[in-house]
Design an enzyme around this catalytic site. Structure first.
Site, PDB file in Angstrom:
ATOM      1  N   ARG A 134      -2.575   3.658  16.861  1.00 25.45           N
ATOM      2  CA  ARG A 134      -2.515   4.842  15.994  1.00 25.45           C
ATOM      3  C   ARG A 134      -3.656   5.823  16.282  1.00 25.45           C
ATOM      4  O   ARG A 134      -4.781   5.412  16.585  1.00 25.45           O
ATOM      5  CB  ARG A 134      -2.552   4.423  14.516  1.00 25.45           C
ATOM      6  CG  ARG A 134      -1.310   3.636  14.132  1.00 25.45           C
ATOM      7  CD  ARG A 134      -1.357   3.210  12.688  1.00 25.45           C
ATOM      8  NE  ARG A 134      -0.938   4.205  11.745  1.00 25.45           N
ATOM      9  CZ  ARG A 134      -1.574   4.496  10.618  1.00 25.45           C
ATOM     10  NH1 ARG A 134      -2.728   3.930  10.322  1.00 25.45           N
ATOM     11  NH2 ARG A 134      -1.082   5.389   9.780  1.00 25.45           N
ATOM     12  N   GLU A 136       3.749   9.210  -0.699  1.00 30.41           N
ATOM     13  CA  GLU A 136       2.354   9.081  -1.135  1.00 30.41           C
ATOM     14  C   GLU A 136       1.813  10.376  -1.739  1.00 30.41           C
ATOM     15  O   GLU A 136       1.233  10.362  -2.816  1.00 30.41           O
ATOM     16  CB  GLU A 136       1.488   8.652   0.046  1.00 30.41           C
ATOM     17  CG  GLU A 136       0.008   8.625  -0.289  1.00 30.41           C
ATOM     18  CD  GLU A 136      -0.860   8.163   0.866  1.00 30.41           C
ATOM     19  OE1 GLU A 136      -0.332   7.831   1.936  1.00 30.41           O
ATOM     20  OE2 GLU A 136      -2.097   8.132   0.675  1.00 30.41           O
ATOM     21  N   GLU A 162       0.864  -1.182   0.000  1.00 30.70           N
ATOM     22  CA  GLU A 162       0.000   0.000   0.000  1.00 30.70           C
ATOM     23  C   GLU A 162       0.901   1.231   0.000  1.00 30.70           C
ATOM     24  O   GLU A 162       1.791   1.364   0.850  1.00 30.70           O
ATOM     25  CB  GLU A 162      -0.897  -0.025   1.244  1.00 30.70           C
ATOM     26  CG  GLU A 162      -1.861   1.142   1.272  1.00 30.70           C
ATOM     27  CD  GLU A 162      -3.147   0.826   2.042  1.00 30.70           C
ATOM     28  OE1 GLU A 162      -3.498  -0.350   2.212  1.00 30.70           O
ATOM     29  OE2 GLU A 162      -3.812   1.787   2.461  1.00 30.70           O
ATOM     30  N   ARG A 163       0.662   2.101  -0.956  1.00 27.74           N
ATOM     31  CA  ARG A 163       1.493   3.310  -1.111  1.00 27.74           C
ATOM     32  C   ARG A 163       2.968   2.958  -1.317  1.00 27.74           C
ATOM     33  O   ARG A 163       3.854   3.647  -0.806  1.00 27.74           O
ATOM     34  CB  ARG A 163       1.347   4.250   0.088  1.00 27.74           C
ATOM     35  CG  ARG A 163      -0.080   4.519   0.510  1.00 27.74           C
ATOM     36  CD  ARG A 163      -0.923   4.990  -0.628  1.00 27.74           C
ATOM     37  NE  ARG A 163      -2.315   5.171  -0.234  1.00 27.74           N
ATOM     38  CZ  ARG A 163      -3.265   5.463  -1.109  1.00 27.74           C
ATOM     39  NH1 ARG A 163      -2.994   5.581  -2.395  1.00 27.74           N
ATOM     40  NH2 ARG A 163      -4.494   5.638  -0.706  1.00 27.74           N
ATOM     41  N   LYS A 213      -4.313  -0.190  13.901  1.00 28.29           N
ATOM     42  CA  LYS A 213      -5.145   0.855  13.295  1.00 28.29           C
ATOM     43  C   LYS A 213      -6.590   0.439  13.535  1.00 28.29           C
ATOM     44  O   LYS A 213      -7.031  -0.579  13.017  1.00 28.29           O
ATOM     45  CB  LYS A 213      -4.861   0.948  11.792  1.00 28.29           C
ATOM     46  CG  LYS A 213      -5.819   1.846  11.006  1.00 28.29           C
ATOM     47  CD  LYS A 213      -5.412   1.949   9.531  1.00 28.29           C
ATOM     48  CE  LYS A 213      -6.367   2.823   8.729  1.00 28.29           C
ATOM     49  NZ  LYS A 213      -5.937   2.989   7.323  1.00 28.29           N
ATOM     50  N   GLU A 256     -11.079   4.449   8.394  1.00 30.94           N
ATOM     51  CA  GLU A 256     -11.119   4.035   6.995  1.00 30.94           C
ATOM     52  C   GLU A 256     -11.575   2.584   6.848  1.00 30.94           C
ATOM     53  O   GLU A 256     -10.968   1.781   6.152  1.00 30.94           O
ATOM     54  CB  GLU A 256      -9.737   4.235   6.359  1.00 30.94           C
ATOM     55  CG  GLU A 256      -9.318   5.700   6.367  1.00 30.94           C
ATOM     56  CD  GLU A 256      -7.930   5.959   5.793  1.00 30.94           C
ATOM     57  OE1 GLU A 256      -7.101   5.033   5.775  1.00 30.94           O
ATOM     58  OE2 GLU A 256      -7.690   7.098   5.363  1.00 30.94           O
ATOM     59  N   ASP A 271      -3.134  14.253   6.584  1.00 27.56           N
ATOM     60  CA  ASP A 271      -2.570  13.012   6.068  1.00 27.56           C
ATOM     61  C   ASP A 271      -1.316  13.237   5.218  1.00 27.56           C
ATOM     62  O   ASP A 271      -1.382  13.098   3.996  1.00 27.56           O
ATOM     63  CB  ASP A 271      -3.638  12.284   5.231  1.00 27.56           C
ATOM     64  CG  ASP A 271      -3.280  10.830   5.001  1.00 27.56           C
ATOM     65  OD1 ASP A 271      -2.307  10.364   5.608  1.00 27.56           O
ATOM     66  OD2 ASP A 271      -3.985  10.167   4.219  1.00 27.56           O
TER      67      ASP A 271
END
Ligand code: GCU
Length: 650
Positions: free
Chosen positions: A291, A365, A132-133, A254, A258, A337
Site C-alpha cells: 500500500r 468511513e 475497523e471502519r 501496510k 499510522e 483519505d
C-alpha cells in the site's frame, strides 16, 4: 440445519420467476463438467433458471479473453463461451442477471472481457470479530480470535463471484497481535477450508501481513528487509504457509503508516521492503500488494510547507521502476483519505514503470457510516475517467489501473468493503448498491453509474417503473447531497475525530494544534500551489497549472488547492461564504427530501427493509441538520458575514 435468515442481496432470483429447485439442462463442450467452478455455475443456473426452460451450454473457446465470456441466446439453447472457468461462471451470472432484469434472454448476444485483471475486496476485519471502519455489525470471518466458516461463507463467495470479484483479503491491514497472526499453524486448516470455498467461485484468498512478524512471531531482534536472518525467516515462513495454502494469492502490506512497522525504521526504502517479500513469495506464484498510504501522521501541521497530501508521491515516485514484477502498489484514490471529494492521487500515472492498482472505500468511513445514503459509483466513475496526462493517449486512471496504459499484467481495483454479519450484510440495505456497484464497475469500467444503479434496483427489489426511477434517482443524487451538508469544495474532514461521523469543524486527529481546513477570519482552504505546499506540481501538465490557479481550478476542489477569501466570487455569482451557507441549507433540505421520498416505498419493499432504511433516513436528517448548523455558525462567526437570505444562523 440452520435456517437461512440473511438477505440474498441481488441473488434472490425470486422477483420475477419462481425460486424452485427443479433443474434446467446444462451441457458442456470442451469444459470438464466436474470442474469445481463449473459446478458452482451449474448450481446457480439451477437456482435461477428453473422455470424458464432453456438449456445452457458452456463451450470452451480459446479466443475469448481471460475471464471474459460470450453469450449467444437462443430459443432452445443458450451458449456461454469462455476460455477459462471464471469466464464461464461470470457468463452464467450475466445470463441470470439479464433474466432478472427482464431482458429476453433468447435474444442475448454479448461479449465481455474484464477491464481489470485484479478485482479485489479488502476486509478490515480483526480476529476478535470487530471490524475497523465497519458499519454492518461484526465480522463474518472471525470471532473470538478464530475463523468462522458456515453457510454464509458460501453465500458471500457467490455474491462476490456474481459481480466479478476474483480476490479477497479477509483480514485488516492493521495486523497487530502476534498471538492471532493468521500465518501461524493454528489457522492453516481453516484458512485452507476457506480458500477452497473461495476457489469454488474462482476467488483467491489473500492475507494482510505484519511487516514486523520476524520480531513478533519469529523472536528476531529486527525486521530489516535487507537483513539475512530476516530474509531467511520469511523464506521459511512463506514456505510453511504455501505448503498448507497452495492457492493463496499473496499478501497485502501496510507498512510505515499510522504506527505500523516498515522498512523506514531501518533506513530502507518502500521498494526494499516490498521487493524482499516479492522475492520470497515468487517461487509460489504469489504477489505482494504494497500500500502507498504512507505518511507521517504525527507531522506538525502548523508548518505551512508540510503537507500530508504530498506524502504518497514524495515517498514512492522516485522509486518508480525499482519494484519487482510480482509487486503491485495499491494507491488510494485521493492523496488524503477517502474524503467525499478529493483530487486524484498524482501517483496514479505518476508512476509509469510500476504495477499499480486503485484502492477505493465502499465502507462509508467518511461518507456517512452506511447511515446516510451515499451511492459512491458516480465518484468512482469520475476517478476512473480522470485524465492524468501520463502519456498522450490511454492516460485515464482507468487506463492506468487496468494495466492498459503501460502494459502491466498485474493491475486492477480494490475496495475496502462495507459488509458485516448484519442480516442484510451492509447495515443499510441501500448500501448494498455500493457493494454490487464496485464489483460491476471493476469488471466493466464502461458501465455508467446509472446503469449499475438500475441493475441493482431491479435485481434487489420488485418495483414498478416509477418507483424504480425514483430509487435510482435517490441513489444518483445522494453523493452530492452528502457533500453539500458536510465539508465544502474539496476541503474534506470537519468530522468528529476518530469516529469520522458527524461534524466537528476544527476536529483534527493527531494533535491539538491542527485543523484540516486552515480557516481564519479572511478565508478558508489550504494553499497547495507552487507558493504553498507545492502539491499541485506533483501532477503532469496541464493539470498542474490548472490546479495551481484558482481561476482554472475546478470549483469543487477549490479549497483543497487554495486559501480563498470569503468574498471570492464563484462562477455562479455567489460569494464563497454565501455558497457555504446555501449548500448547507440545501443539503439539509435534500436529506429531508430523501426521507420523504422513501415513504413511497412502504409496502413495496419488504417491511424489514423499509423499516431499516426509514430509521437510517431519520438519523441522516438529524446528522445533516447538525452539520448544517455547525458549519454555518462556525463560518458565520469566523467571517462575520451575514447570510444574504437572512436565514437564522447562530
Ligand atoms: C484511515 C482509517 C484507518 C485505516 C487507514 C488505512 O486512516 O481511518 O482506520 O487503518 O485509513 O487505510 O490504513
Amino acid at each position: 440445519m440452520e435456517v437461512k435468515n440473511w438477505s440474498d442481496l441481488w441473488l434472490s432470483y425470486s422477483n420475477k420467476i419462481g425460486a424452485g429447485e427443479s433443474s434446467c439442462t446444462v451441457m458442456y463442450d470442451g469444459f470438464e463438467p466436474e470442474n469445481r467452478i463449473l459446478k458452482s455455475a451449474e448450481k446457480e443456473l439451477f437456482k435461477g433458471l428453473s422455470e424458464v426452460g432453456t438449456a445452457v451450454k458452456f463451450r470452451r473457446n480459446e479466443a475469448v479473453a481471460k475471464e471474459g465470456y460470450n453469450i449467444n441466446g437462443g430459443k432452445d439453447i443458450t451458449v456461454i463461451e469462455a476460455s477459462d472457468e471464471n469466464g464461464a461462471l461470470y457468463g452464467a451470472f450475466h445470463l441470470l442477471r439479464s433474466l432478472e432484469c427482464g431482458e429476453d434472454i433468447t435474444e442475448l448476444n454479448v461479449s465481455k472481457a474484464p477491464s481489470n485483471p485484479l478485482r479485489m475486496m479488502n476486509h478490515w476485519d480483526n480476529m476478535d470479530g470487530s471490524i475497523e471502519r465497519g458499519y454492518s455489525g461484526r465480522s463474518f470471518f472471525f470471532e473470538k480470535d478464530d475463523i468462522i466458516i458456515n453457510e454464509r461463507t458460501v453465500d458471500y463467495a457467490r455474491f462476490m463471484a456474481s459481480i466479478g470479484i476474483n480476490g479477497v483479503v479477509i483480514n485488516n491491514v492493521n495486523v497487530k497481535w502476534a498471538a492471532t497472526d493468521l500465518i501461524t499453524i493454528r489457522f492453516f486448516d481453516k484458512l485452507y477450508e476457506l480458500s477452497e470455498i473461495f476457489a469454488d467461485y474462482g476467488i483467491k484468498l489473500y492475507l494482510s501481513l505484519n511487516f514486523a512478524s520476524p520480531i513478533e512471531l519469529g523472536g528476531l531482534d529486527n525486521c530489516d528487509p535487507l537483513d539475512d536472518q530476516v530474509i531467511a525467516w520469511w523464506k521459511d515462513k512463506v514456505k510453511e504457509v504455501y505448503d498448507r495454502l497452495p492457492n493463496l494469492g499473496g499478501f497485502l502490506v501496510k507498512a510505515d503508516s499510522e504506527g505500523r512497522p516498515g522498512p523506514f525504521t531501518y533506513g530502507r526504502t518502500q521498494a526494499d521492503g516490498a521487493n524482499m517479500l516479492g522475492d520470497v513469495i515468487a517461487p509460489y506464484g504469489g504477489i505482494i500488494i504494497w500500500r502507498c498510504f504512507v505518511y507521517n501522521c504525527t507531522q506538525d501541521w502548523r508548518d505551512t510547507k508540510t503537507d500530508r497530501a504530498r506524502a504518497g508521491y514524495d515517498y514512492f515516485k522516485d522509486l518508480d521502476g525499482q519494484y519487482h514484477d510480482n509487486v503491485i502498489l495499491q494507491i488510494k484514490n485521493g492523496p488524503m483519505d477517502f474524503q467525499i471529494r478529493e483530487p486524484i492521487s498524482p501517483l496514479i500515472g505518476g508512476l509509469t514503470k510500476t504495477n499499480q492498482m486503485l484502492e477505493v472505500q465502499i465502507a462509508q468511513e467518511y461518507t456517512g457510516h452506511q447511515i446516510d445514503l451515499c451511492y459512491l459509483i458516480p465518484m468512482f466513475k469520475e476517478i476512473l475517467g480522470f485524465k492524468t496526462y501520463c502519456q498522450s493517449e490511454n492516460d485515464t486512471v482507468a487506463d492506468v489501473v487496468s494495466g492498459r496504459a503501460f502494459g502491466n499484467k498485474l493491475a486492477g481495483m480494490a475496495a475496502v468493503i462495507n459488509t458485516g454479519n448484519d442480516l442484510n450484510w451492509t447495515g443499510n440495505d441501500l448500501a448494498a448498491a455500493n457493494l454490487y456497484g464496485f464489483g460491476r464497475l471493476a469488471y466493466d469500467t464502461e458501465l455508467t453509474a446509472e446503469e449499475i444503479a438500475r441493475e441493482w434496483v431491479r435485481l434487489t427489489f420488485d418495483l414498478d417503473k416509477e418507483l424504480e426511477d425514483k430509487l435510482v434517482n435517490m441513489l444518483l443524487t445522494s453523493r452530492e447531497t452528502y457533500e453539500k451538508y458536510t465539508s465544502p469544495l474539496g476541503i474534506g474532514w470537519m468530522v468528529t475525530p476518530n469516529t469520522h461521523y458527524g461534524p466537528s469543524v476544527d476536529g483534527y486527529e493527531y494533535s491539538r494544534w491542527g485543523t484540516y481546513h486552515r480557516a481564519d477570519h479572511f478565508g478558508i482552504g489550504v494553499d497547495r500551489t507552487d507558493k504553498g505546499t507545492g502539491y499541485a506540481q506533483q501532477y503532469y501538465q496541464p493539470n498542474a497549472d490548472m490546479y495551481n490557479d484558482p481561476k482554472t481550478c475546478p470549483e469543487n476542489l477549490l479549497l483543497f488547492f487554495h486559501h480563498i477569501p470569503y468574498d471570492w466570487k464563484l462562477k455562479s455569482g455567489q460569494t464563497l461564504i454565501q455558497y457555504i451557507y446555501d449548500s448547507h441549507f440545501e443539503g439539509y433540505e435534500e436529506a429531508k427530501e430523501l426521507q420523504k421520498s422513501w415513504k413511497a416505498f412502504e409496502g413495496k419493499v419488504p417491511q424489514n427493509v423499509y423499516n431499516c432504511v426509514s430509521h437510517r433516513f431519520e438519523l441522516q436528517v438529524a446528522n445533516a441538520h447538525e452539520w448544517c448548523d455547525q458549519v454555518n455558525s462556525y463560518f458565520y462567526r469566523k467571517s462575520a458575514v451575514a447570510d444574504e437570505k437572512g436565514r437564522e444562523i447562530f
